[in-house]
Design a protein around this motif. Sequence first.
Motif, PDB file in Angstrom:
ATOM      1  N   LYS A   1     -37.082  -1.062 -34.298  1.00 56.58           N
ATOM      2  CA  LYS A   1     -35.613  -1.062 -34.325  1.00 56.58           C
ATOM      3  C   LYS A   1     -35.052   0.207 -33.702  1.00 56.58           C
ATOM      4  CE  LYS A   1     -33.351  -0.421 -38.205  1.00 56.58           C
ATOM      5  NZ  LYS A   1     -32.756  -0.655 -39.559  1.00 56.58           N
TER       6      LYS A   1
ATOM      7  N   GLU B   1     -34.008  -1.310 -30.295  1.00 59.92           N
ATOM      8  CA  GLU B   1     -32.754  -1.949 -30.680  1.00 59.92           C
ATOM      9  C   GLU B   1     -31.661  -0.924 -30.989  1.00 59.92           C
ATOM     10  OE1 GLU B   1     -32.486  -5.120 -30.462  1.00 59.92           O
ATOM     11  OE2 GLU B   1     -34.620  -5.542 -30.113  1.00 59.92           O
TER      12      GLU B   1
ATOM     13  N   GLN C   1     -41.610  -2.227 -38.023  1.00 54.55           N
ATOM     14  CA  GLN C   1     -40.276  -2.773 -37.803  1.00 54.55           C
ATOM     15  C   GLN C   1     -39.238  -1.670 -37.646  1.00 54.55           C
ATOM     16  OE1 GLN C   1     -41.162  -5.752 -41.168  1.00 54.55           O
ATOM     17  NE2 GLN C   1     -39.249  -6.489 -40.314  1.00 54.55           N
TER      18      GLN C   1
ATOM     19  N   ALA D   1     -36.841  -7.195 -33.937  1.00 53.02           N
ATOM     20  CA  ALA D   1     -37.647  -6.125 -34.526  1.00 53.02           C
ATOM     21  C   ALA D   1     -38.927  -6.666 -35.140  1.00 53.02           C
ATOM     22  CB  ALA D   1     -36.829  -5.379 -35.575  1.00 53.02           C
TER      23      ALA D   1
ATOM     24  N   ASP E   1     -31.104  -8.822 -33.645  1.00 56.72           N
ATOM     25  CA  ASP E   1     -31.795  -7.532 -33.607  1.00 56.72           C
ATOM     26  C   ASP E   1     -32.929  -7.504 -34.628  1.00 56.72           C
ATOM     27  OD1 ASP E   1     -29.912  -6.307 -31.722  1.00 56.72           O
ATOM     28  OD2 ASP E   1     -28.502  -6.365 -33.387  1.00 56.72           O
ATOM     29  N   ARG E   2     -32.688  -8.070 -35.813  1.00 56.55           N
ATOM     30  CA  ARG E   2     -33.718  -8.067 -36.855  1.00 56.55           C
ATOM     31  C   ARG E   2     -34.874  -8.996 -36.491  1.00 56.55           C
ATOM     32  NH1 ARG E   2     -31.174  -6.872 -42.679  1.00 56.55           N
ATOM     33  NH2 ARG E   2     -29.386  -5.641 -42.030  1.00 56.55           N
TER      34      ARG E   2
ATOM     35  N   ASN F   1     -28.497  -3.782 -36.452  1.00 52.61           N
ATOM     36  CA  ASN F   1     -28.926  -4.583 -37.599  1.00 52.61           C
ATOM     37  C   ASN F   1     -28.412  -6.013 -37.570  1.00 52.61           C
ATOM     38  OD1 ASN F   1     -30.583  -2.873 -39.259  1.00 52.61           O
ATOM     39  ND2 ASN F   1     -28.755  -1.664 -39.701  1.00 52.61           N
TER      40      ASN F   1
END
Length: 222
Positions: A96, A100, A92, A112, A108-109, A104
């Motif tokens: 990210k 990404e 992850q 991820a 985006d999370r 956060n």
Amino acid sequence: MLALVVAGLLFLVAAWQLTPDVDDARDRVDARLAAAAAPALSGPLPGRLSAAVLATEDSHFHGHPGVDPRGVVRAARGALTGVDLGGSTLHQQLAKNLYENGANGFTDRVSAVVLALKLDRAWSEEEVLRMYLDDAYFGHGFTGATAAAQGYFGVPPGELDWAQAALLAGLLQAPSAYDPVQHPDRAAARQEHVLDRLVDVGALTRAQADEVAADPWGLVAG
């Protein structure tokens, strides 16, 4: 409950379609290294540094498919609140950073998580760990484990001792805050946490960790 499960599966399928493929992950890492004029790891993965990073950042690395079920709840709460509650795997974190740009936000999370699953399918564990160590920023201008080992200690990553490996692994959470040149006391405290984690996972005994904590770092960076 059944409706929630079905909705979750449908959401995952949709997210899988919307997120990019990860076949170019290695190319993205190499581009970051090139931009930083930093070398990639060569030869076998550095044993002590790998152990220290896994113990601290993702102790279940070898037992999950890119996402640790034990961290999903914390990650979900963090996505909703905007507060990082931990639980992110190496997959992850790498997703990210590469896809990404470190963002956060909620989407985006979620992205991820899906990208982490894709990384696990597309790349071996060794390849993921190698990319993670190459992509990581260790502070003091050092991108990647090779530049960090040479820059801080004047040795290749494979020759790091336990004290040096634990120190580098501790930098990943907050490289500037734990910079051993600028903030040696903070760096030492963070190194102790890494050593505690190495004891927890069985890589070191308590007596060995205590001995390592007293070892000099051998810094050459200034």
